[in-house]
Motif scaffolding. Structure first.
Motif, PDB file in Angstrom:
ATOM      1  N   TYR A 106       0.820  -1.219   0.000  1.00  0.00           N
ATOM      2  CA  TYR A 106       0.000   0.000   0.000  1.00  0.00           C
ATOM      3  C   TYR A 106       0.851   1.265   0.000  1.00  0.00           C
ATOM      4  CZ  TYR A 106       0.876   0.807   4.992  1.00  0.00           C
ATOM      5  OH  TYR A 106       1.463   1.051   6.193  1.00  0.00           O
ATOM      6  N   VAL A 107       0.179   2.350  -0.392  1.00  0.00           N
ATOM      7  CA  VAL A 107       0.735   3.698  -0.332  1.00  0.00           C
ATOM      8  C   VAL A 107      -0.331   4.569   0.320  1.00  0.00           C
ATOM      9  CG1 VAL A 107       1.520   5.695  -1.670  1.00  0.00           C
ATOM     10  CG2 VAL A 107       2.100   3.379  -2.428  1.00  0.00           C
ATOM     11  N   GLN A 108       0.069   5.360   1.299  1.00  0.00           N
ATOM     12  CA  GLN A 108      -0.872   6.250   1.962  1.00  0.00           C
ATOM     13  C   GLN A 108      -0.437   7.691   1.733  1.00  0.00           C
ATOM     14  OE1 GLN A 108      -1.208   6.176   6.328  1.00  0.00           O
ATOM     15  NE2 GLN A 108      -3.339   5.606   5.945  1.00  0.00           N
ATOM     16  N   THR A 109      -1.376   8.532   1.346  1.00  0.00           N
ATOM     17  CA  THR A 109      -1.059   9.924   1.051  1.00  0.00           C
ATOM     18  C   THR A 109      -1.990  10.863   1.803  1.00  0.00           C
ATOM     19  OG1 THR A 109      -2.553  10.122  -0.857  1.00  0.00           O
ATOM     20  CG2 THR A 109      -0.332   9.307  -1.292  1.00  0.00           C
ATOM     21  N   ASP A 110      -1.501  12.064   2.040  1.00  0.00           N
ATOM     22  CA  ASP A 110      -2.335  13.151   2.542  1.00  0.00           C
ATOM     23  C   ASP A 110      -2.682  14.034   1.353  1.00  0.00           C
ATOM     24  OD1 ASP A 110      -2.382  12.336   5.153  1.00  0.00           O
ATOM     25  OD2 ASP A 110      -0.817  13.724   5.829  1.00  0.00           O
ATOM     26  N   LEU A 111      -3.939  14.404   1.276  1.00  0.00           N
ATOM     27  CA  LEU A 111      -4.446  15.204   0.165  1.00  0.00           C
ATOM     28  C   LEU A 111      -4.989  16.531   0.660  1.00  0.00           C
ATOM     29  CD1 LEU A 111      -6.568  12.399  -1.497  1.00  0.00           C
ATOM     30  CD2 LEU A 111      -4.623  13.503  -2.582  1.00  0.00           C
ATOM     31  N   ASN A 112      -4.898  17.513  -0.194  1.00  0.00           N
ATOM     32  CA  ASN A 112      -5.635  18.756  -0.036  1.00  0.00           C
ATOM     33  C   ASN A 112      -6.331  18.957  -1.376  1.00  0.00           C
ATOM     34  OD1 ASN A 112      -6.541  21.426  -0.066  1.00  0.00           O
ATOM     35  ND2 ASN A 112      -4.961  22.035   1.391  1.00  0.00           N
ATOM     36  N   ILE A 113      -7.592  18.615  -1.414  1.00  0.00           N
ATOM     37  CA  ILE A 113      -8.353  18.653  -2.656  1.00  0.00           C
ATOM     38  C   ILE A 113      -9.338  19.810  -2.605  1.00  0.00           C
ATOM     39  CG2 ILE A 113      -9.952  17.385  -4.154  1.00  0.00           C
ATOM     40  CD1 ILE A 113      -7.155  16.183  -4.031  1.00  0.00           C
ATOM     41  N   ASP A 114      -9.092  20.787  -3.440  1.00  0.00           N
ATOM     42  CA  ASP A 114      -9.967  21.951  -3.529  1.00  0.00           C
ATOM     43  C   ASP A 114     -10.195  22.576  -2.142  1.00  0.00           C
ATOM     44  OD1 ASP A 114     -11.251  23.725  -5.180  1.00  0.00           O
ATOM     45  OD2 ASP A 114     -13.135  22.600  -5.261  1.00  0.00           O
ATOM     46  N   GLY A 115      -9.115  22.625  -1.329  1.00  0.00           N
ATOM     47  CA  GLY A 115      -9.189  23.248  -0.018  1.00  0.00           C
ATOM     48  C   GLY A 115      -9.657  22.340   1.104  1.00  0.00           C
ATOM     49  N   GLN A 116      -9.922  21.066   0.835  1.00  0.00           N
ATOM     50  CA  GLN A 116     -10.380  20.135   1.864  1.00  0.00           C
ATOM     51  C   GLN A 116      -9.323  19.053   2.107  1.00  0.00           C
ATOM     52  OE1 GLN A 116     -14.099  18.711   0.265  1.00  0.00           O
ATOM     53  NE2 GLN A 116     -15.246  20.226   1.434  1.00  0.00           N
ATOM     54  N   ALA A 117      -9.014  18.812   3.374  1.00  0.00           N
ATOM     55  CA  ALA A 117      -8.031  17.786   3.731  1.00  0.00           C
ATOM     56  C   ALA A 117      -8.657  16.405   3.639  1.00  0.00           C
ATOM     57  CB  ALA A 117      -7.511  18.034   5.138  1.00  0.00           C
ATOM     58  N   ALA A 118      -7.853  15.442   3.183  1.00  0.00           N
ATOM     59  CA  ALA A 118      -8.311  14.051   3.077  1.00  0.00           C
ATOM     60  C   ALA A 118      -7.091  13.145   3.163  1.00  0.00           C
ATOM     61  CB  ALA A 118      -9.053  13.825   1.766  1.00  0.00           C
TER      62      ALA A 118
END
Length: 182
Positions: A106-118
């Motif tokens: 697996y690979v785990q990432t932190d996202l900031n999508i259109d101003g929202q954290a995920a």
């Protein structure tokens, strides 16, 4: 004048009722989608681990290359960061940073999508029939007060499911085009 005050009070009452109902709905969104492909996890894993390849199949980029995509010079693995901007309706601007990697699972990432954290998890599992299951999972929160947005949680879940299904299809097509999968 009476009717105007009644309308205002009705609007305020509806807002308070919606906020009260939204308070009891969980803000957590967890969406997982998967597909099976006849390929070795070792052949699929580089597509998950290297953010350069995400531009072609990621759920956030709309499946098309665009000029606003940048990847840090870091090695493929933990710490690699990508950022993108776009105008396409299927593309959501944002950033993605690899936080954890376990080869070839697996690979785990932190996202900031259109101003929202995920948080995104891209996983692989070998099946008994020789196929590999590719799993994409997204975790995010809808936010706090006024809680009204939680009433429309089903729309967000549906949109995420559509994006993840499209990304899995694009990744499968990419694997087949690169002759990594049957």
């Amino acid at each position: 004048m009476k009717w105007f005050i009644r309308i205002i009070l009705l609007i305020i009452g509806a807002f308070i009722l919606a906020a009260g109902a939204g308070y009891f709905i969980s803000p957590q969104i967890n969406v997982e989608r998967s597909t099976d492909v006849f390929a070795m996890p070792e052949d699929i894993f580089p597509y998950l681990e290297n953010l350069d390849s995400h531009e072609v199949w990621s759920p956030w980029h709309g499946g098309e290359r665009h000029s606003g995509f940048q990847v840090s010079q870091s090695n493929e693995s933990v710490g690699q960061t990508s950022a993108w901007i776009c105008q396409d309706e299927n593309c959501l601007p944002g950033t993605e940073k690899i936080m954890a990697v376990q080869y070839p699972a697996y690979v785990q990432t932190d996202l900031n999508i259109d101003g929202q954290a995920a948080r995104a998890t891209y996983g692989l599992a070998t099946n008994s029939d020789g196929s590999t299951t590719i799993l994409i999972g997204i975790e995010k929160e809808l936010g706090g007060f006024p809680y009204v947005q939680r009433l429309f949680k089903f729309r967000e879940v549906s949109a995420l499911e559509t994006r993840l299904d499209r990304a899995l299809s694009q990744l499968t097509d990419l694997l087949k085009a690169d002759e990594m999968a049957d």
